[in-house]
Design a protein around this motif. Structure first.
Motif, PDB file in Angstrom:
ATOM      1  N   HIS A 190      -0.793  -5.674   9.493  1.00 15.03           N
ATOM      2  CA  HIS A 190      -1.342  -4.788   8.467  1.00 15.03           C
ATOM      3  C   HIS A 190      -1.990  -5.586   7.339  1.00 15.03           C
ATOM      4  O   HIS A 190      -3.022  -5.178   6.792  1.00 15.03           O
ATOM      5  N   GLN A 194      -5.941  -5.246   6.135  1.00  8.01           N
ATOM      6  CA  GLN A 194      -6.344  -5.004   4.753  1.00  8.01           C
ATOM      7  C   GLN A 194      -7.265  -6.110   4.248  1.00  8.01           C
ATOM      8  O   GLN A 194      -8.254  -5.856   3.561  1.00  8.01           O
ATOM      9  N   HIS A 214      -2.589   0.687  12.684  1.00 10.49           N
ATOM     10  CA  HIS A 214      -1.670   1.835  12.701  1.00 10.49           C
ATOM     11  C   HIS A 214      -1.533   2.422  14.107  1.00 10.49           C
ATOM     12  O   HIS A 214      -0.453   2.905  14.473  1.00 10.49           O
ATOM     13  N   GLN A 233       3.676   9.327   6.806  1.00 13.48           N
ATOM     14  CA  GLN A 233       4.010   8.734   5.517  1.00 13.48           C
ATOM     15  C   GLN A 233       2.764   8.765   4.630  1.00 13.48           C
ATOM     16  O   GLN A 233       1.648   8.522   5.097  1.00 13.48           O
ATOM     17  N   SER A 234       2.971   9.049   3.355  1.00 17.48           N
ATOM     18  CA  SER A 234       1.818   9.235   2.459  1.00 17.48           C
ATOM     19  C   SER A 234       0.962   7.981   2.354  1.00 17.48           C
ATOM     20  O   SER A 234      -0.276   8.072   2.290  1.00 17.48           O
ATOM     21  N   HIS A 235       1.585   6.788   2.366  1.00 15.77           N
ATOM     22  CA  HIS A 235       0.787   5.571   2.220  1.00 15.77           C
ATOM     23  C   HIS A 235      -0.066   5.312   3.455  1.00 15.77           C
ATOM     24  O   HIS A 235      -1.177   4.778   3.353  1.00 15.77           O
ATOM     25  N   ALA A 238      -3.072   7.651   3.177  1.00 18.91           N
ATOM     26  CA  ALA A 238      -3.993   7.171   2.139  1.00 18.91           C
ATOM     27  C   ALA A 238      -4.786   5.956   2.617  1.00 18.91           C
ATOM     28  O   ALA A 238      -5.996   5.845   2.358  1.00 18.91           O
ATOM     29  N   GLU A 239      -4.128   5.039   3.338  1.00 18.23           N
ATOM     30  CA  GLU A 239      -4.826   3.862   3.864  1.00 18.23           C
ATOM     31  C   GLU A 239      -5.908   4.263   4.857  1.00 18.23           C
ATOM     32  O   GLU A 239      -7.010   3.691   4.864  1.00 18.23           O
TER      33      GLU A 239
END
Length: 316
Positions: A190, A194, A214, A233-235, A238-239
């Motif tokens: 990950h 990024q 992911h 999961q919210s993160h 968002a990613e």
């Protein structure tokens, strides 16, 4: 009948998205290497040329003509790269995509034999032309298959990126190396995705690595319940929204080689999350096009694609 149900089945033929694939296959089958070279030389500067070797590597029996070409021209970087890619393709076909515990000793021996042949060819290619992106990209495959380790894989990637920053094929191959199944870690995978996203210009494919990371993480979980919990999961959501905005949904995005796979990764992930609006945007962009990855990893590929598409487009 609803509009979603009236749509034709997904099209998994790569040449439907990239018509040059069909021509390259025909040229390779006919040993028309002059035309192949002319095409490669005509590609604009900065083009990820790995797709040429990937397409030709899948042509059955092409290794015989390529071996003759290399024998006649042992310093030809294109010939060395194409034969190296074909040896890798043959080797992986013997090994299969199964987990190591499911691969026999005989399969591993044959797999490694082909990869060692490829490695020698590709070492010669990158020694002759240290900036040749397709050869370095293939050397990331041999590094992984021969288990040369994380540091060596990263060294090879760094050599390529000196000349070709944001090279998507190389980035995707290193990402595989960084996953736990190849002795990496999710933190490394990950983190690299990024890094690639933030280091690339907006509209480049590199942000799509966030989605691929992911996908790989979800596939590593035990069942659909765990995968859904992870993706929701919210993160994570968002990613994915940010990565899609920076890549395939950006106004500067130009659909280079591999875009169908990346667009499909976003489509399947947003579908599994339950964000139908985001998923629908990617299905609309695909317009029926599909690729083996990621769809075949989540069930029968056509059924999985059709089911998720119908759910997403029912929202619109």
């Amino acid at each position: 009948m609803s509009p979603a149900r009236a749509l034709p089945p997904p099209d998994f033929e790569p040449a439907s998205a990239h018509p040059e694939f069909g021509w390259l296959r025909q040229a390779a089958a006919a040993s028309d290497w002059a035309s192949v070279r002319g095409y490669v030389d005509s590609l604009p500067p900065g083009t990820d040329r790995s797709f040429v070797s990937s397409v030709i590597a899948e042509v059955d029996g092409v290794e015989h003509a390529l071996r003759a070409w290399v024998a006649a021209a042992p310093g030809d970087v294109l010939a060395l790269t194409l034969l190296g890619a074909r040896e890798i393709n043959i080797g992986w076909g013997i090994r299969t995509a199964a987990r190591a515990s499911k691969v026999s000793r005989e399969q591993f021996e044959a797999f490694h034999e082909h990869l060692r042949r490829a490695e020698q060819l590709l070492i010669r290619a990158t020694a002759i032309d240290p900036a040749y992106d397709a050869a370095w990209s293939e050397r990331l495959n041999t590094a992984r298959g021969l288990q040369l380790g994380q540091h060596e894989a990263r060294r090879r990637y760094d050599r390529l990126s000196e000349h070709h920053p944001s090279h998507f094929t190389a980035q995707a191959r290193l990402l595989q190396q960084l996953c736990p199944k190849w002795s990496g870690s999710w933190e490394a995978a990950h983190g690299f995705a990024q890094e690639c996203m933030l280091g690339a210009p907006e509209g480049a494919m590199s942000a799509g690595l966030v989605a691929e990371a992911h996908v790989e993480h979800a596939l590593d979980l035990r069942d659909d319940r765990e995968r859904t919990a992870y993706l929701r999961q919210s993160h994570v959501h968002a990613e994915l929204v940010e990565a899609a905005r920076r890549s395939v949904l950006h106004p500067r995005f130009r659909r280079p080689y591999g875009w169908v796979t990346v667009q499909g990764s976003f489509a399947v992930l947003f579908s599994m999350i339950g964000d139908k609006a985001q998923a629908a945007a990617h299905f609309h962009a695909l317009n029926g096009l599909a690729s083996e990855y990621p769809w075949s990893y989540f069930g029968e590929k056509a059924e999985t694609y059709t089911r998720h598409r119908a759910a997403a487009l029912s929202h619109t």
